[in-house]
Design an enzyme around this catalytic site. Structure first.
Site, PDB file in Angstrom:
ATOM      1  N   SER A 192      17.043  46.105   6.201  1.00  0.00           N
ATOM      2  CA  SER A 192      18.351  45.746   5.653  1.00  0.00           C
ATOM      3  C   SER A 192      19.232  46.991   5.671  1.00  0.00           C
ATOM      4  CB  SER A 192      18.163  45.263   4.204  1.00  0.00           C
ATOM      5  OG  SER A 192      19.406  45.134   3.550  1.00  0.00           O
ATOM      6  N   TYR A 198      13.745  45.423  -3.919  1.00  0.00           N
ATOM      7  CA  TYR A 198      14.362  45.139  -2.615  1.00  0.00           C
ATOM      8  C   TYR A 198      14.625  46.453  -1.871  1.00  0.00           C
ATOM      9  CZ  TYR A 198      17.062  42.475   0.826  1.00  0.00           C
ATOM     10  OH  TYR A 198      17.498  41.879   1.991  1.00  0.00           O
TER      11      TYR A 198
HETATM   12  N1  LIG Z   1      21.133  37.461   4.310  1.00  0.00           N
HETATM   13  C1  LIG Z   1      21.407  38.751   4.179  1.00  0.00           C
HETATM   14  O1  LIG Z   1      22.535  39.150   3.788  1.00  0.00           O
HETATM   15  C2  LIG Z   1      20.397  39.792   4.585  1.00  0.00           C
HETATM   16  C3  LIG Z   1      20.830  41.101   4.829  1.00  0.00           C
HETATM   17  C4  LIG Z   1      19.916  42.050   5.220  1.00  0.00           C
HETATM   18  C5  LIG Z   1      18.577  41.706   5.377  1.00  0.00           C
HETATM   19  N2  LIG Z   1      18.179  40.428   5.112  1.00  0.00           N
HETATM   20  C6  LIG Z   1      16.778  40.104   5.330  1.00  0.00           C
HETATM   21  O2  LIG Z   1      16.697  39.166   6.382  1.00  0.00           O
HETATM   22  C7  LIG Z   1      15.473  38.424   6.277  1.00  0.00           C
HETATM   23  C8  LIG Z   1      15.750  36.941   6.440  1.00  0.00           C
HETATM   24  O3  LIG Z   1      16.524  36.493   5.328  1.00  0.00           O
HETATM   25  P1  LIG Z   1      17.639  35.360   5.446  1.00  0.00           P
HETATM   26  O4  LIG Z   1      18.948  36.031   5.312  1.00  0.00           O
HETATM   27  O5  LIG Z   1      17.389  34.515   6.643  1.00  0.00           O
HETATM   28  O6  LIG Z   1      17.359  34.552   4.074  1.00  0.00           O
HETATM   29  P2  LIG Z   1      16.793  33.068   3.814  1.00  0.00           P
HETATM   30  O7  LIG Z   1      16.494  33.018   2.370  1.00  0.00           O
HETATM   31  O8  LIG Z   1      17.724  32.068   4.379  1.00  0.00           O
HETATM   32  O9  LIG Z   1      15.458  33.011   4.687  1.00  0.00           O
HETATM   33  C9  LIG Z   1      14.288  33.687   4.313  1.00  0.00           C
HETATM   34  C10 LIG Z   1      13.115  32.804   4.696  1.00  0.00           C
HETATM   35  O10 LIG Z   1      11.918  33.515   4.348  1.00  0.00           O
HETATM   36  C11 LIG Z   1      11.048  32.606   3.699  1.00  0.00           C
HETATM   37  N3  LIG Z   1      10.123  33.305   2.805  1.00  0.00           N
HETATM   38  C12 LIG Z   1      10.424  33.933   1.648  1.00  0.00           C
HETATM   39  N4  LIG Z   1       9.320  34.382   1.050  1.00  0.00           N
HETATM   40  C13 LIG Z   1       8.272  34.035   1.837  1.00  0.00           C
HETATM   41  C14 LIG Z   1       6.890  34.228   1.756  1.00  0.00           C
HETATM   42  N5  LIG Z   1       6.330  34.844   0.698  1.00  0.00           N
HETATM   43  N6  LIG Z   1       6.102  33.769   2.754  1.00  0.00           N
HETATM   44  C15 LIG Z   1       6.652  33.116   3.809  1.00  0.00           C
HETATM   45  N7  LIG Z   1       7.977  32.885   3.941  1.00  0.00           N
HETATM   46  C16 LIG Z   1       8.787  33.344   2.966  1.00  0.00           C
HETATM   47  C17 LIG Z   1      11.982  31.705   2.924  1.00  0.00           C
HETATM   48  O11 LIG Z   1      11.346  30.502   2.520  1.00  0.00           O
HETATM   49  C18 LIG Z   1      13.124  31.498   3.906  1.00  0.00           C
HETATM   50  O12 LIG Z   1      12.903  30.400   4.759  1.00  0.00           O
HETATM   51  C19 LIG Z   1      14.882  38.817   4.928  1.00  0.00           C
HETATM   52  O13 LIG Z   1      13.879  39.783   5.123  1.00  0.00           O
HETATM   53  C20 LIG Z   1      16.066  39.431   4.197  1.00  0.00           C
HETATM   54  O14 LIG Z   1      15.648  40.337   3.189  1.00  0.00           O
HETATM   55  C21 LIG Z   1      19.056  39.466   4.726  1.00  0.00           C
END
Ligand SMILES: NC(=O)c1ccc[n+]([C@@H]2O[C@H](COP(=O)([O-])OP(=O)(O)OC[C@H]3O[C@@H](n4cnc5c(N)ncnc54)[C@H](O)[C@@H]3O)[C@@H](O)[C@H]2O)c1
Length: 276
Positions: free
Chosen positions: A156, A174
């Site tokens: 991130s 986080y």
């Molecule tokens: N959305 C943002 O602004 C952002 C920014 C930087 C990084 N991220 C990172 O990007 C990645 C994807 O997130 P996203 O934005 O698609 O969010 P999201 O919540 O839409 O998707 C995350 C997915 O991971 C799954 N998940 C969570 N915990 C889990 C577990 N213990 N085992 C298996 N699956 C699990 C969730 O069910 C979900 O489907 C994450 O690592 C998040 O930290 C997100």
């Protein structure tokens, strides 16, 4: 001809958001997919997590693109389960080439006293231990395949720049976990280079997924304006789209990035380097 014809990718957090977007982008380039997602609520997460219907939709969308997918319910904190899913997927699809350690949660809380220790444990467990588990479950198959490979860990902008925190364990977890996966990435990039297996992290700024597009996150940003102030992009875009990260992932896992390893690949509209 696709950039990933004949390849197989394992993706965690595949049910929705960036994980689904990556699955579709890789499938469009010819890859088959092995996917896992918890599709259930983690207790300290204050926004709705994914559901089995979300996972079914990802399966349909990959199959609509003419590719195969093995998708299973499962928690990245469960190493035995991850090993089973990888073994089943490799047996059915024949090989493993690409690994995306994408699953993640935010366990931030509005109230500093609310389940703060549990929020710390859950955040570290899913993001850091979950990434380590993903490496343990997949690296043996990549090495045994003998064809090289590519691993991308989703960190991130919070794994590059951390200038403030609230007083709740969720936000601390986080930041700590998103920095820590960079250490894992560098260590595994070194260890796996002799096998032509590349390992990189990707660092998105805010992405329009259900993780941040929800009522809780809006209330959190209003409650902690210091954090909102330090999360502004330099380019005139409030949040970017999942496909922006998928394109970066595609670069890293395809031959376009064939000599790229050990790097922190930032896709942040200038947030960590240019914006104040
Ligand atoms: N959305 C943002 O602004 C952002 C920014 C930087 C990084 N991220 C990172 O990007 C990645 C994807 O997130 P996203 O934005 O698609 O969010 P999201 O919540 O839409 O998707 C995350 C997915 O991971 C799954 N998940 C969570 N915990 C889990 C577990 N213990 N085992 C298996 N699956 C699990 C969730 O069910 C979900 O489907 C994450 O690592 C998040 O930290 C997100």
């Amino acid at each position: 001809m696709g950039k990933l014809d004949g390849k197989v990718a394992f993706i965690t957090g595949v049910a929705r958001g960036q994980g689904r977007s990556h699955a579709l982008a890789l499938a469009e380039e010819g890859a088959d997919i092995i996917g896992v997602d918890i599709c259930a609520q983690v207790d300290t997460v204050n926004y709705p997590m994914s559901t089995p219907d979300d996972l079914a939709e990802t399966v349909k969308l990959v199959e609509d693109r003419g590719r195969r997918i093995i998708a299973r319910l499962g928690d990245v904190r469960d190493l035995v389960l991850l090993r089973d899913v990888v073994a089943e997927g490799v047996a059915d699809l024949g090989r493993l080439d690409i690994v995306l350690a994408n699953a993640g949660i935010m366990t931030h809380g509005l109230d500093p006293a609310d389940r703060s220790v549990q929020a710390w444990d859950d955040g570290i467990g899913v993001i850091l231990t979950g990434t380590w588990n993903t490496l343990q479950a997949t690296v043996p198959a990549l090495v045994e395949g003998g064809r090289g490979g590519s691993i991308v860990i989703t960190s991130s902008s919070a794994g590059i720049k951390a200038g403030w925190t609230d007083t709740h364990g969720g936000f601390d977890s986080y930041i700590a976990a998103k920095f820590a996966v960079v250490g894992l990435m560098r260590a595994y990039a070194g260890r796996l280079a002799e096998h032509s297996i590349r390992v990189n992290t990707v660092h998105p700024t805010g992405v329009a997924t259900p993780m941040v597009v929800n009522e809780f996150f809006s209330a959190y940003m209003q409650r902690y304006p210091h954090i909102a102030g330090r999360s502004q992009n330099a380019l005139p875009v409030p949040v970017i789209e999942p496909i922006d990260i998928s394109r970066a992932v595609l670069y890293l896992v395809s031959d376009d990035g064939r000599y790229v390893t050990g790097t922190t690949h930032v896709v942040d509209a200038g947030m960590t380097s240019v914006a104040s």
